[in-house]
Structures are given as C-alpha cells and as structure tokens.
Design a protein around this motif. Structure first.
Motif, PDB file in Angstrom:
ATOM      1  N   TRP A  45       0.813  -1.214   0.000  1.00  0.00           N
ATOM      2  CA  TRP A  45       0.000   0.000   0.000  1.00  0.00           C
ATOM      3  C   TRP A  45       0.850   1.269   0.000  1.00  0.00           C
ATOM      4  N   ILE A  46       1.766   1.356   0.951  1.00  0.00           N
ATOM      5  CA  ILE A  46       2.484   2.615   1.162  1.00  0.00           C
ATOM      6  C   ILE A  46       3.467   2.910   0.031  1.00  0.00           C
ATOM      7  N   GLN A  47       4.292   1.936  -0.309  1.00  0.00           N
ATOM      8  CA  GLN A  47       5.236   2.148  -1.399  1.00  0.00           C
ATOM      9  C   GLN A  47       4.477   2.184  -2.725  1.00  0.00           C
ATOM     10  N   PRO A  48       4.757   3.158  -3.583  1.00  0.00           N
ATOM     11  CA  PRO A  48       4.003   3.281  -4.841  1.00  0.00           C
ATOM     12  C   PRO A  48       4.129   2.051  -5.730  1.00  0.00           C
ATOM     13  N   LYS A  49       5.286   1.390  -5.656  1.00  0.00           N
ATOM     14  CA  LYS A  49       5.523   0.188  -6.440  1.00  0.00           C
ATOM     15  C   LYS A  49       5.676  -0.977  -5.484  1.00  0.00           C
ATOM     16  N   GLN A  50       5.002  -2.082  -5.768  1.00  0.00           N
ATOM     17  CA  GLN A  50       5.027  -3.223  -4.858  1.00  0.00           C
ATOM     18  C   GLN A  50       6.447  -3.698  -4.604  1.00  0.00           C
ATOM     19  N   GLU A 143      -4.982   1.258  -6.600  1.00  0.00           N
ATOM     20  CA  GLU A 143      -4.570   1.285  -8.010  1.00  0.00           C
ATOM     21  C   GLU A 143      -5.609   2.024  -8.854  1.00  0.00           C
ATOM     22  N   ARG A 144      -6.873   1.776  -8.568  1.00  0.00           N
ATOM     23  CA  ARG A 144      -7.939   2.368  -9.391  1.00  0.00           C
ATOM     24  C   ARG A 144      -8.031   3.879  -9.224  1.00  0.00           C
ATOM     25  N   VAL A 145      -7.641   4.394  -8.055  1.00  0.00           N
ATOM     26  CA  VAL A 145      -7.679   5.848  -7.858  1.00  0.00           C
ATOM     27  C   VAL A 145      -6.321   6.491  -8.130  1.00  0.00           C
ATOM     28  N   GLY A 146      -5.377   5.694  -8.644  1.00  0.00           N
ATOM     29  CA  GLY A 146      -4.089   6.229  -9.051  1.00  0.00           C
ATOM     30  C   GLY A 146      -3.111   6.503  -7.935  1.00  0.00           C
ATOM     31  N   ARG A 148      -1.236   4.143  -6.515  1.00  0.00           N
ATOM     32  CA  ARG A 148      -0.101   3.221  -6.606  1.00  0.00           C
ATOM     33  C   ARG A 148      -0.078   2.619  -8.004  1.00  0.00           C
ATOM     34  N   GLU A 149       1.086   2.111  -8.370  1.00  0.00           N
ATOM     35  CA  GLU A 149       1.246   1.511  -9.684  1.00  0.00           C
ATOM     36  C   GLU A 149       0.603   0.131  -9.716  1.00  0.00           C
ATOM     37  N   THR A 150       0.126  -0.258 -10.890  1.00  0.00           N
ATOM     38  CA  THR A 150      -0.390  -1.615 -11.035  1.00  0.00           C
ATOM     39  C   THR A 150       0.763  -2.606 -10.933  1.00  0.00           C
ATOM     40  N   ILE A 151       0.465  -3.808 -10.510  1.00  0.00           N
ATOM     41  CA  ILE A 151       1.495  -4.825 -10.327  1.00  0.00           C
ATOM     42  C   ILE A 151       2.048  -5.262 -11.674  1.00  0.00           C
TER      43      ILE A 151
END
Length: 327
Positions: A45-50, A143-146, A148-151
C-alpha cells in the motif's frame, strides 16, 4: 518517497493496523494479530511500487501456505526441536517461492512465527488468509484511484543448479545463526522479520545493500518502538489499539527520517505485542544485535552491490527514491 504524496495510503495502513490489533483484543485471540501484515501494508500500500515480484493470487497462496505449514509442524511434530522445525520451515518456503516463481519473502514469517510462539489454533492461518485478502482488495482500490502503480509481475525462476546453490547458502547461514539463538532461548536474535530482512538483503541487486547502516538502524529503532509500546500496555495498562496507533506513527517517522521504507521493520514493531515479556528492554537489545548480525551476514557472505561500489559510481540508478525495495 515523498511523505506528503503518500499520506493517504499511510493513514489507511495505520487504520488497518489499529483495527487488526483491536479485533485481536475484542475477540480475545492473539492469532488474529499477525505482525507481518504491517510489513505487507508497507510493501503493498504505502510504497508506490510493490516491494515484491509477486501477483495477488500467488501472494495469497504463499502466505496462506506458509501459515498452514507452520501450524501443522506444531500440531503434527511437536517433539521436533524448534531449531530443526525452523530450518525445515525456511527450506519449505524457499521451495514454494521457487515453484511459484515469486519472491514473497514475508512467507518466511508466516511459517516460522507460529513455531516460535507455539501456535496451535487454526484461527491463525484463517486470519492470515482473511488479512491478506483485505490488503489485496485495498491494493486494487488504491490502483484504481491512481495512488499506486499496477502490479508488473513477471515469473522468475533461476536455473535449478543456481537456485539450489543460492538457497542452500541462505539456508546454511540461517542455520548457522538462528539455530544457536533458538536453542539457547534467545529467540529475539532471530525473530521472523529479521529473517525476512536478511533474505531480502542477500539479493545481489537489493538497493539497501548500498546503505547497510540504514537497514540496521531502521530495524533497531523498530525494536525500540515495539519495546516502548509493549511496555505501555503491560506496565501502564494502556489500551493496545491506542498504543498501536502511536507505535505506527513512530514507525512512519523512523521510516521517513531514515528515508528507508523497509517493510520488515513494521513487523518488528508489532511482534513486540505478542512475544513473551520479562525484561522490557531484552527485546530491543536482542533485535538490535540480531539485526547487526543478519545485515552483516547478508553483505559479507553474499555477492552483490556494496557501499564501496556506490562510492565509485555516485549518482547511478542505485540512488532510488525507495530504498528497501528491489530494482
């Protein structure tokens, strides 16, 4: 990583942690409080990229499998000494991650933690399953609200010979340091979050290898925060959910202050709420000593990028905004 830009995922993660602690207290079941969830929230959640190369179905399968395995080892083989069960657990997780082609290292904590705590209830793996599902649903929403990046998952499996050599070395080093700690009753020297941190630091391109003192510092500070939090509950009678909220704030300040958003540190804080409690500072001291051992072992005994390399090549791609994640 910008704290200002990530304030909403951080806030939501804090609410999740407090709710988990509250649910554990409300139903009177410590199995519901799974410390590694704080680490997973940081990486998912916190980090933009998993933080891990894993997709959601594999994350759920690996975490649940690890939890079930740890519980079954307790129920089916109670006479096997803890050090032996822990080594078997580490090897089992390595095998599962290689078969899945994923690097969901928090699985190690899911498998070994119940062995250390003597967990004997099926509530534990059920709780891990439900908590991971909730995290994944939250991740989809972010992800849907932008936020965080998608996996971007790509199955990765080393050639059999290379995978066997790498994981055998990791397992041998784990046994070298963890077995004596468990055998002598000094389990805080090798608590599961430290094992996760060690395993991640053995990856040759793990960027935090360039700043090992920060890796140690954030784990040691997390141990102090966890100690203060547990002491507030045990000796001052403060409500666990309230204390968990303040502990999470302290953790975020440590992560942000050191610019090292290392997920296992989150699990170190919350684990203090579960471990046997005698000397209040024993946990903080042994976690700090253990972190030093595991960080040094990862750098000294495994090839990869090191601080000396960074000095010769400043300003390279290793200078990433999210130390503690893979590149």
């Amino acid at each position: 990583m910008s704290f200002q830009k990530r304030w909403l995922p951080i806030l939501l993660a804090g609410i999740f942690v407090v709710a988990m602690v509250g649910a554990s207290v409300l139903i009177g079941s410590p199995e519901v409080l799974f410390p590694e969830m704080t680490a997973i929230l940081c990486g998912a959640w916190i980090q933009p990229k998993q933080a891990w190369n894993v997709n959601r179905p594999r994350m759920l399968a690996l975490m649940t499998t690890g939890a079930v395995f740890g519980l079954v080892m307790n129920l089916a083989f109670p006479d096997i000494p803890l050090p032996v069960r822990a080594v078997i657990g580490y090897a089992f997780c390595a095998l599962c991650m290689n078969i899945a082609g994923a690097d969901m290292t928090p699985m190690l904590s899911a498998a070994i933690l119940p062995m250390l705590l003597g967990t004997d209830s099926w509530i534990y793996p059920v709780a891990v399953f439900v908590l991971v599902v909730l995290v994944e649903l939250g991740q989809v929403a972010l992800e849907r609200v932008g936020l965080r990046e998608t996996i971007d998952y790509h199955p990765f499996r080393l050639p059999i010979e290379q995978a066997l050599a790498t994981w055998t070395r990791r397992l041998c080093v784990f046994a070298l340091f963890a077995v004596p700690a468990y055998a002598t009753g000094n389990v805080f020297l090798a608590v599961p979050p430290l094992l996760v941190a060690y395993t991640e630091l053995t990856r040759p391109d793990f960027t935090l290898r360039l700043r090992p003192w920060r890796a140690w510092a954030v784990l040691a500070i997390a141990g102090i925060i966890g100690t203060l939090a547990r002491d507030a509950v045990v000796n001052f009678g403060l409500p666990s959910p309230l204390v968990a909220a303040f502990a999470f704030v302290g953790l975020v300040l440590a992560w942000n202050g050191l610019r090292t958003w290392m997920p296992p540190a989150g699990a170190v804080v919350l684990l203090a709420f579960l471990v046997p409690w005698s000397n209040p500072w024993l946990y903080a001291v042994e976690v700090a000593l253990g972190a030093a051992v595991w960080v040094c072992a990862a750098l000294a005994l495994f090839p990869g990028i090191r601080p000396a390399f960074a000095d010769k090549d400043k300003g390279t791609a290793h200078n990433t905004p999210e130390e503690g994640t893979e590149v």
